[in-house]
Design an enzyme around this catalytic site. Sequence first.
Site: not given
Ligand code: GLC
Length: 787
Positions: A423, A426, A494
Site C-alpha cells: 500500500d 505511489e 479508497d
Molecule cells: C490506505 C489504503 C487502505 C488501508 C489504509 C490503512 O488508505 O488504501 O486500504 O486500509 O491505508 O492501511
Amino acid sequence: MILPTDSLMNIHPTLYRHPTADLYKPMALAGVVCTMMDTTVPGNVHKISQQHNALTITTQHAEARVWIYSPTIIRVNVSRHFDAQDHSFAVIQPPQGNIRYDDSPDELSIHTGELELRISKSPLRFNFYNADGILLSGDDERFGTMWQGEKFTNYRKLFKDERFIGLGEKTGNLDRRGSNYVNWNTDAVDYTPKSDPLYKTFPFYIGLHSGLTYGLFLDNTHRSFFDFGASTDHSMHWLGADGGDLNYYFFGAQGVANIIQDQTWLTGRMEMPPLWSLGYQQCRWSYMSAKEVLEVARNFRKLKIPADAMYCDIDYMDGFKIFTWNNETFPEPKAMIDELTAMGFKLVTIVDPGIKIEDGYKQYDEGVKKGYFATYPDGELYIGEVWPGRCHFPDFYKAEVRDWWGKSFDALTEPGVAGFWNDMNEPAAWGQNIPGIMRFGDKYMPEVRNAYGNEMSRGTYEGTKALLKGKRPFVLTRAAYTGIQRYSAVWTGDNTATDAHLLLGCRLVNSLGIVGVSYVGVDIGGFSGNPTPELMVRWNSLGVYTPMFRNHAMAATVMREPWAWGKQNEKIIKKDIEQRYKLLPYIYSSFYRSHQTGLPVARTLAIDLPFDELVYDEAYQNQFFFGDNILVAPADSHQREIDVYLPAGDWYRFGTDEKITGGDVISADAPLTDLPVFIRAGAIIPMQSIVQSTAEQGDGILQIHVWNGEGSTDFVYYEDDGDTYAYEQGAYYKRTISFNAETGNITFSAVEGTFTSRFDRIMIVSHGFGKTEDWICYNEPTEFTVR
Ligand code: GLC
C-alpha cells in the site's frame, strides 16, 4: 526564450492556413526569432542509418528510432537526447532483427506484412497503415511532435467516428472521446467518479474507427497526459509527457482482443494466482488483535459462510514499523496463523514503503548503513511522514534494494503469512507533495514516480516467491504502471460506500482489463463511509463476479462482515458467496485463459463488440462479461428493475434459467436476491458443490453445466494444484469440453497434463432442454448425450 528559426521553417505549411496558427504566422513570415516559450519541432530528416535492431532517423533537432517487435507491433522513439540505456519498466520482449525499408525522396516506408509505417521526411511525421493501405492512425499533419521546454506533445489525427478505450484505472466513461487524463500516481484519498489522476498509470489506449482497431502504448514514466479531442473542436487528439522521450509502441492488430494479446505479450502476463486468493477475502482497517482476527474467522465457519482469506491492516505492526509484529496484540503470530490454517484460512498482511526513522529498528539501521533510501540532491536522506511518523523511502529501482526488501519478508513468511498487500506506494507522504528533488540514485522522482509501485511490488513478489519455496505468493498493490500483472494483483484504492462508486468500480475493473491487468478488485462495500444494508448486499453480489472478491472498510466505519446486516441480509450475502465458490472451477479456468492470452477475466463488452454503439451508451457501459459465458448487468442498490443490453444471440437468466432473445435492450428484474446475470446460449460452465474454503476437499464431483444453444461451443477446463509452480512443468489437468447443439453431444477431449483432478466424478447438468437432468459419470468420461 529564443525560438530557433529553422524549427519555425519546419512547421508544416498547413499551419499558416489554420486559424489556431495565428501565434506562429507573423513569426514564420518574418522568419526571425521572437520571445516565447522554447517550442521546438524535430524538423526535416537529414540522415538515415541502421544500428543494432533500430532504424535511426536524424533530423535537425531530434533523432527518431524505429524498431519492429512483431508484424503487428512497431516501436517509435522521438528524442532530443536519447538515453542509450533504453530501460523499460514495462516491456519484456526484445525487438526483431534488421529492418527493411523503402526510401524515396519524400518518405521512408517500413512494411511488416501486416502493418506499414510511412515516415514523411519534410517535416518528420509518422503514419501507420494496415496491409490494405488504409490509415489506422498517425501524426496530426500540422503539428506532429513538439517540445515546450522538456515537455513534449504528440498531436495525432482524430477520425470523425473515432472512439477510445483504455488507460486502465481512469474515471469517466468507457469511451474516452471528449475527455482528458493525467498519469501521476496519487494517493487519491476520497476520490470521486470524476477524479483524475488516481493511483495507477497505464499509458495505453485503443483507438476504434472506420471498423478498424489500433493500440498505442506510451512507455514513459514521467507525468503523462492524454487528450481525446476534449478542447480542440475534435480536430485532433494528443498525448505527451513532462519529460523523457516520445517513446511509443504502435499495435496494428485487428480486433481489440488481438491488440490486448499483443500488448500483454510485450509487457507480460500474470502467473496463475494461488487458488485460495480467488475465494472470498475478509479485510478491515483493522482487526486490532489476533483474538479479533480469529473470532471473525471462527464466525465464518460457525455460520457456514465460505471464506479463504483474513487480512491484517497496519495495526498488526509494532508502531507501524514494516516487518514487525505488535507484541501485545499479536503476541504469537505463528499460533494465530496455525489456527487460521486449521480453519482453512490464509493470512494477508499489509506493508507500506515508509521505513520509520528509529535507531535499533533493523530495516532502518540496515537501510541507512547501506544507502538504500531516497535522498535529496545533496545526498541527505529524504524524510516524509506516513503512518509510523517520520520515514525514509527505499530506492526500489535498485536490484540490491529490492533483494534486501524481499528478504525482509521472512518476518512474515516464517509464521506463515501467505499474501502481501503493498500500500501507499505511489509513493504517499502526508501533505501529498513529495518534492521533485527527491532522488533515487541518478533519477529524480518526476522521472520514475509512476513506476515506484511496480518496483516495490516486484521486490515483494520476487522476495516472497523465494521465501515461500515453490508456493505462489499472493501480492496486491495500490500503485502500478504497465506490466504490473507480472508481479501483483491490484485494487482500486479508497473508494466510497455509494452507488456511484459501485458502478464506477465496474468501469475501473473493466478498463484495467483492457490494459492487461486481469487480477483486479475493488473494496466491496466501499472503503469510506457506511453502506446501507441494501448497498452492502448488492455490492457483495457483484463481488461474486469481480476477479478479486474482497470486503474492506476504513477505520471507524461500521463493521462489514456478512453477519453485520441482519439475518435476512446475511442469508443473501451467504448465498452469493456460496455462488462464488460454486463457480470456482469456471473462474480458475478463466484465470488460466487470461494467464495464457492476457485477455481479462472481467471484460467490457467493447472487447468483443467494439463497433456496437449500445456498448458505449451510458446506460449499458458498466456491463461486462465475466469469463467467456457470463454477462453481468450491474444494478445499483435502489434499482429493482433495470434495462440491460443483451447482444445478439440467445441468453438465459442465471438465477431462473429463463430464456431471452438478445440483440436488444430488455427490462430485467433486479431484486437484491438476484443480480441480473445472464448465460450465453450454448455455454459450458464447470462448477462444484459448495465448500467452506478452497482448502476443503469437497464432494469430488465436477459439475458441467450446459445451456442449450445452436451450433457448437467449447470450453477449456483447467485445473492444477492451485498452490505451487508444478503447472509450469506440466502438472495440470486440462481438457476441452465441447457441446454440439444439433446432436446434443457433449464430448471431453483426452486429458492433457500430469495432474490428477481433485474431482473423481463428473456430473452433467443441462439447462434449457425442457427438463434439467443430471448425469453422473465415474472414470474419465468422453461423451454424453443430453437429448
Ligand atoms: C490506505 C489504503 C487502505 C488501508 C489504509 C490503512 O488508505 O488504501 O486500504 O486500509 O491505508 O492501511
